[in-house]
Scaffold this active site. Structure first.
Site, mmCIF file in Angstrom:
data_model
loop_
_atom_site.group_PDB
_atom_site.id
_atom_site.type_symbol
_atom_site.label_atom_id
_atom_site.label_comp_id
_atom_site.label_asym_id
_atom_site.label_seq_id
_atom_site.Cartn_x
_atom_site.Cartn_y
_atom_site.Cartn_z
ATOM 1 N N GLU A 210 -69.992 -62.223 14.674
ATOM 2 C CA GLU A 210 -69.698 -63.515 15.308
ATOM 3 C C GLU A 210 -70.548 -64.652 14.764
ATOM 4 O O GLU A 210 -71.292 -65.306 15.496
ATOM 5 C CB GLU A 210 -69.815 -63.378 16.839
ATOM 6 C CG GLU A 210 -68.895 -62.272 17.370
ATOM 7 C CD GLU A 210 -68.976 -62.059 18.875
ATOM 8 O OE1 GLU A 210 -69.876 -62.614 19.521
ATOM 9 O OE2 GLU A 210 -68.135 -61.307 19.402
ATOM 10 N N GLU B 114 -62.141 -53.934 17.023
ATOM 11 C CA GLU B 114 -62.351 -53.893 18.487
ATOM 12 C C GLU B 114 -61.050 -54.138 19.245
ATOM 13 O O GLU B 114 -61.042 -54.787 20.295
ATOM 14 C CB GLU B 114 -63.398 -54.934 18.907
ATOM 15 C CG GLU B 114 -64.708 -54.810 18.163
ATOM 16 C CD GLU B 114 -65.765 -55.807 18.609
ATOM 17 O OE1 GLU B 114 -65.627 -56.385 19.702
ATOM 18 O OE2 GLU B 114 -66.735 -55.999 17.865
HETATM 19 C C1 XIL Z 1 -69.474 -55.437 24.506
HETATM 20 C C2 XIL Z 1 -69.582 -54.091 25.200
HETATM 21 O O1 XIL Z 1 -68.296 -53.509 25.293
HETATM 22 C C3 XIL Z 1 -70.181 -54.261 26.558
HETATM 23 O O2 XIL Z 1 -70.443 -53.001 27.148
HETATM 24 C C4 XIL Z 1 -71.474 -55.085 26.503
HETATM 25 O O3 XIL Z 1 -71.873 -55.406 27.818
HETATM 26 C C5 XIL Z 1 -71.305 -56.357 25.715
HETATM 27 O O4 XIL Z 1 -70.734 -56.071 24.457
HETATM 28 N N1 XIL Z 1 -67.539 -58.285 20.789
HETATM 29 C C6 XIL Z 1 -68.321 -57.313 20.211
HETATM 30 C C7 XIL Z 1 -68.721 -56.130 21.000
HETATM 31 O O5 XIL Z 1 -68.619 -57.386 19.006
HETATM 32 O O6 XIL Z 1 -69.966 -55.621 20.601
HETATM 33 C C8 XIL Z 1 -68.718 -56.442 22.479
HETATM 34 O O7 XIL Z 1 -69.020 -55.245 23.186
HETATM 35 C C9 XIL Z 1 -67.391 -57.027 22.889
HETATM 36 C C10 XIL Z 1 -67.149 -58.322 22.168
#
Ligand code: XIL
Length: 337
Positions: free
Chosen positions: A129, A235
């Site tokens: 990000e 994701e």
């Molecule tokens: C999220 C996890 O799923 C949660 O458990 C945690 O509280 C926060 O992070 N983008 C990403 C991931 O790159 O690492 C994030 O994961 C979701 C959004």
């Protein structure tokens, strides 16, 4: 699933260490997935207890499980800005004492973590990000950016490459399916490549909702290929709620109301159609090597708590671990005549 898509891309899921100790969950993962990502266990808040104090317990449990089942491991994420609820991906100790101290700690941390997982993790989301959401600026004004300027990205990629010449290095971001965000991300990638910074691919998070389409996804995959880079979908999940931008502001207003246990079947059907359209599109891109959903079952999705607490159902398996219409739709892409 992994067998259906073998030869095209690995099929992954984000998992935590507890899942590997739950026999039912472990069997489900081993059956369907050829790749795993640690949901949180490889983030700085999980590994670094302080400067130079590392705890790899949960991450190593995930690695051991994956290796025992011949499952590949995506590394996620070396550098991230998220600081919320005690989960500090950018802990304070990195930033004490000014620019040079921060730079040195970032390099030391990446060297330690990448070295620890060398030969085990086939790729890393080196920076997560980095792009701004808005059109008027390229870089997200994160804590890392404030401390080191845009150089933090280059520093991180070079440190990762130095620690492991064989792992693939990714810049990962959300909303790459939106043109303004993609433009910012590509500007960053092009600047890195112009400087000879080692980068192998772009990770597309693809946190989508049931009303989205695939045109933006196709554009993002094509732009990545055009740069000679690998695509990973990192994701993927498809929310059963379609929220306005205000729901993602700090006020969290205008979010769709919680369905609770009564999820309308038409939302799940629309979700299944989008999953199918996405996987059909994925299969058309030879540069796409990995597709990961952010969780396994609806019971372990982060979207039950983000952007607000609400029952969501964004994945391929329901809360009991049974395949949903979305699973059947994804399977049929390759099995239907
Ligand atoms: C999220 C996890 O799923 C949660 O458990 C945690 O509280 C926060 O992070 N983008 C990403 C991931 O790159 O690492 C994030 O994961 C979701 C959004």
């Amino acid at each position: 699933m992994k067998d259906l898509y073998a030869g095209r891309f690995t099929i992954g899921a984000a998992i935590d260490a507890a899942m590997t100790r739950d026999p039912k969950m472990a069997a489900l993962i081993a059956r369907h997935y050829s790749s795993v990502t640690a949901t949180n266990a490889m983030k700085a808040y999980a590994i670094a207890q302080g400067e130079g104090r590392y705890d790899f317990t949960d991450a190593d449990a995930i690695v051991a499980f994956a290796q025992a089942h011949a499952i590949a491991i995506r590394g996620h994420a070396l550098v991230w800005h998220w600081n919320a609820g005690g989960q500090n991906a950018a802990p304070d100790w990195f930033f004490e004492g000014g620019r040079e101290a921060t730079r040195r700690r970032l390099e030391t941390y990446i060297a330690a973590v990448v070295t620890h997982f060398r030969g085990k993790v086939f790729c890393w989301d080196v920076v997560n990000e980095a792009a701004s959401d808005t059109q008027d600026e390229t870089y997200r004004k994160s804590r890392w950016f404030e401390a080191l300027g845009p150089d933090y990205i280059e520093i991180a990629f070079r440190a990762a490459r130095a620690a492991d010449p064989d792992t693939l290095l990714f810049l990962n971001d959300y909303d790459t399916e939106r043109p303004a965000k993609l433009a910012n991300l590509l500007a960053i990638v092009d600047a890195l490549k112009a400087k000879g910074v080692p980068i192998d691919g772009i990770g597309h998070q693809l946190h989508m909702n049931y009303r989205d389409g695939i045109d933006g996804v196709r554009a993002a995959l094509e732009a990545t290929s055009a740069r000679g880079l690998i695509n990973h979908v990192t994701e993927l999940d498809i929310s059963i709620y379609a929220d306005p931008p205000s729901c993602y502001s700090s006020a969290r207003t205008g979010c769709e109301a919680d369905f609770g246990a009564a999820i309308p079947p038409e939302r799940l059907a629309a979700q299944a159609r989008l999953y199918a359209a996405l996987f059909a599109e994925f299969a058309r891109h030879p540069t796409l090597k990995s597709v990961t959903t952010w969780g396994v079952t609806d019971a372990d999705s982060w979207l039950d708590g983000f952007p607000i607490a609400r029952t969501n159902a964004p994945l391929l398996f329901d809360r009991a671990g049974a395949p949903k219409p979305a699973f059947d739709a994804v399977a049929q892409i390759l099995t239907a005549p």
